[in-house]
Design an enzyme around this catalytic site. Structure first.
Site, short mmCIF file in Angstrom:
data_model
loop_
_atom_site.label_atom_id
_atom_site.label_comp_id
_atom_site.label_asym_id
_atom_site.label_seq_id
_atom_site.Cartn_x
_atom_site.Cartn_y
_atom_site.Cartn_z
N CYS A 17 0.87 -1.18 0.00
CA CYS A 17 0.00 0.00 0.00
C CYS A 17 0.90 1.22 0.00
O CYS A 17 2.08 1.14 0.32
CB CYS A 17 -0.87 0.04 1.25
SG CYS A 17 -2.05 -1.31 1.35
N GLY A 44 -0.35 0.30 -5.06
CA GLY A 44 -1.65 -0.33 -4.87
C GLY A 44 -2.67 0.25 -5.82
O GLY A 44 -2.80 1.48 -5.91
N ASN A 118 0.16 0.72 5.93
CA ASN A 118 0.90 -0.09 4.97
C ASN A 118 1.59 -1.21 5.75
O ASN A 118 2.31 -0.92 6.71
CB ASN A 118 1.93 0.79 4.27
CG ASN A 118 2.86 0.02 3.33
OD1 ASN A 118 3.96 0.48 3.05
ND2 ASN A 118 2.43 -1.13 2.85
N GLY A 119 1.37 -2.46 5.36
CA GLY A 119 2.05 -3.56 6.04
C GLY A 119 1.07 -4.62 6.48
O GLY A 119 -0.08 -4.64 6.07
N CYS A 252 12.50 -4.08 4.06
CA CYS A 252 12.19 -5.07 3.02
C CYS A 252 13.09 -4.83 1.80
O CYS A 252 12.99 -3.78 1.15
CB CYS A 252 10.72 -4.93 2.61
SG CYS A 252 10.29 -5.87 1.14
N TYR A 258 11.96 -4.45 -6.61
CA TYR A 258 10.77 -4.39 -7.45
C TYR A 258 9.74 -3.34 -7.04
O TYR A 258 9.20 -2.64 -7.89
CB TYR A 258 10.12 -5.78 -7.48
CG TYR A 258 8.79 -5.85 -8.17
CD1 TYR A 258 8.69 -5.64 -9.55
CD2 TYR A 258 7.62 -6.10 -7.47
CE1 TYR A 258 7.46 -5.69 -10.19
CE2 TYR A 258 6.39 -6.16 -8.10
CZ TYR A 258 6.32 -5.95 -9.46
OH TYR A 258 5.12 -6.00 -10.09
N SER A 299 9.99 -2.68 -14.33
CA SER A 299 10.81 -2.75 -13.11
C SER A 299 12.20 -3.33 -13.36
O SER A 299 13.08 -3.16 -12.54
CB SER A 299 10.07 -3.58 -12.06
OG SER A 299 9.75 -4.84 -12.59
N ASP A 361 15.09 -10.09 -15.73
CA ASP A 361 13.86 -9.86 -14.97
C ASP A 361 14.24 -9.72 -13.50
O ASP A 361 15.32 -10.18 -13.09
CB ASP A 361 12.87 -11.02 -15.18
CG ASP A 361 11.42 -10.58 -14.95
OD1 ASP A 361 11.20 -9.46 -14.45
OD2 ASP A 361 10.52 -11.37 -15.28
FE1 SF4 Z 1 8.42 -9.81 2.75
FE2 SF4 Z 1 10.53 -10.66 1.39
FE3 SF4 Z 1 10.13 -8.04 1.80
FE4 SF4 Z 1 10.84 -9.59 3.84
S1 SF4 Z 1 12.06 -9.18 1.98
S2 SF4 Z 1 9.23 -8.03 3.86
S3 SF4 Z 1 9.78 -11.52 3.36
S4 SF4 Z 1 8.84 -9.40 0.56
#
Ligand code: SF4
Length: 475
Positions: A17, A44, A118-119, A252, A258, A299, A361
């Site tokens: 999000c 989103g 978000n999350g 993350c 991406y 991406s 990719d």
């Molecule tokens: Fe989720 Fe992978 Fe991002 Fe960790 S790295 S928050 S497991 S998508």
């Protein structure tokens, strides 16, 4: 074949999000919020919304669809006030329906509270069950409403005290941008799994999931909100407090691979430049003889440019994306299913025919799209197709707000690289190593969640609300 409609979409992790907030006394901020949400649309596309306060009253517009569909000029003009929160949503928790669209607005004994989230909470189910036992009645299936009920039940004199107490019960990934009648509040989880940045627009504070939103509205980036930090912006300015002990950052890493827009910066690192480094490292780790490099748009273009630069090969637009197909729904039949990728992508015959191609990719999830793109390049005359992935094999699901498919659907979880190469019918297949990925993203401090690649989950689902707090809620 089921009769329901099928959305044409690529085989990718789904974004989470996007959240935005602004406190700008003397200005009408709905339109600015509208523009910021356009910039966050990639995070989103299922629903969008804006809640605005004039200091006394909160008003809201939200609905299913893209920002341009939901928040047309008339709807945005209707919203009046100097304080706003906005949201774009992809449903990772809770079904895709209007009742779950955000911001979530509650009116309770202490006024109004609008929440953009978000999350994903890993202990959301436990807390929801406890709150239901204590008498809460839920209207939505979102984690955001869990937080709203917690805040409403905890009471307390200062809203920021109540909110910081409420979020200590949460486990998982979250950024919140909340708004009371007269305060804007930004919160980032103790590990900083999802990003949240602070900016300044003509002397007024703004909060956004990504800095590209600041560029769009002309705001200046100030800093990232720290993990475990809550900022409160009101008539006295900006106040900050910690609500959790300092933890190692676990941002993350997929934001860099991406999710995030290439023009965004996260913790000082530009996303496009990080992706180009991922591509360069990929070229060093998985070299191959070829004539041209092409990326799967959009991406993977940054990473593909890095592969081409490192290998000394030309980068070519071998694949073109139809940008207007994203929300088209089609009837599922085998022919149309095969057509799905063709509606979204096309190979440029004059570029690829007679060439040995490196196709870059960012990830392979189920492998269905990769196979179709390889075939598309061959049909257009490519003599060899070497697939290079600018991340390691995805071996496990995400519990922190990313829709990754279940682990059993993840090709990397149960197939070797050689087997995947055969499934997608590539001439060769190479993935980036985990160490290569981390060093290429190159944050000043090493602090990533990469659990979908190494199964090292930072936050395990363990408990709900502490017993003594729960008992006091029932009284
Ligand atoms: Fe989720 Fe992978 Fe991002 Fe960790 S790295 S928050 S497991 S998508």
């Amino acid at each position: 074949m089921p009769e329901r409609l099928l959305q044409v979409e690529c085989d990718k992790f789904k974004e989470e999000c996007g959240v935005f907030g602004i406190y700008a006394p003397g200005h009408n901020v709905a339109q600015i919020t509208h523009y910021a949400l356009y910039a966050l649309q990639h995070r989103g596309q299922e629903s969008a919304g804006i809640a605005v306060s004039n200091g006394n009253k909160v008003d809201i517009e939200k609905g299913m669809g893209l920002v341009s569909e939901v928040l047309n000029g008339r709807k945005t003009r209707r919203l009046k006030g100097h304080l706003a929160v906005g949201h774009v949503r992809y449903s990772t928790m809770g079904s895709s329906s209007l009742v779950n669209a955000q911001p979530l607005l509650i009116r309770y004994s202490r006024g109004s509270l609008a929440i953009s989230h978000n999350g994903n909470l890993v202990n959301g189910r436990q807390i929801r069950e406890q709150l239901e036992q204590a008498g809460s009645i839920f209207q939505t299936s979102t984690d955001s409403e869990i937080v709203a009920h917690l805040i409403a039940r905890l009471g307390g004199d200062l809203i920021e005290d109540t909110i910081s107490q409420a979020v200590t019960h949460l486990q998982g990934a979250y950024t919140f941008v909340m708004m009371t009648d007269d305060k804007l509040i930004g919160i980032r989880d103790p590990y900083g799994i999802r990003p949240l940045s602070l900016g300044l627009l003509d002397g007024c504070y703004v909060l956004a999931s990504e800095t590209c939103a600041f560029d769009t509205i002309g705001a200046e980036f100030i800093r990232d909100i720290n993990p475990g930090e809550m900022v409160v912006i009101d008539e006295k300015g900006l106040h900050t407090r910690r609500f959790a002990a300092e933890m190692p950052l676990a941002l993350c890493i997929f934001e860099f691979i991406y999710f995030a827009r290439p023009d965004s910066n996260i913790h000082g690192r530009n996303v496009h430049l990080a992706r180009r480094e991922l591509g360069k490292q990929l070229a060093r780790e998985c070299p191959v003889e070829a004539d041209i490099v092409t990326g799967v748009p959009d991406s993977s273009i940054s990473a593909a440019s890095g592969v081409a630069e490192e290998m000394g090969l030309p980068y070519e637009m071998g694949l073109i994306k139809n940008r207007y197909i994203g929300r088209t729904f089609i009837q599922p039949s085998q022919e149309i299913r095969d057509l799905g990728v063709k509606l979204k992508l096309n190979a440029v015959k004059k570029v690829v025919e007679g060439k040995r191609i490196i196709m870059v990719d960012d990830s392979i999830v189920r492998g269905t799209t990769s196979k179709q793109i390889v075939q598309m390049l061959r049909n257009a005359g490519a003599t060899e197709v070497h697939v290079r992935i600018s991340s390691p094999p995805v071996v496990s699901s995400c519990y922190y707000g990313i829709d990754t498919s279940s682990t059993k659907e993840l090709l990397g979880a149960y197939k070797s690289i050689e087997e995947i190469k055969n499934i997608i019918k590539a001439d060769s297949l190479g993935y980036l190593s985990i160490d290569g990925m981390v060093s290429s993203v190159g944050l000043p401090v090493e602090g990533f969640c990469k659990a979908c690649f190494d199964k090292q989950y930072i936050v395990e689902p363990t408990r709900g609300i502490k017993k003594e707090v729960f008992e006091s809620m029932k009284r």
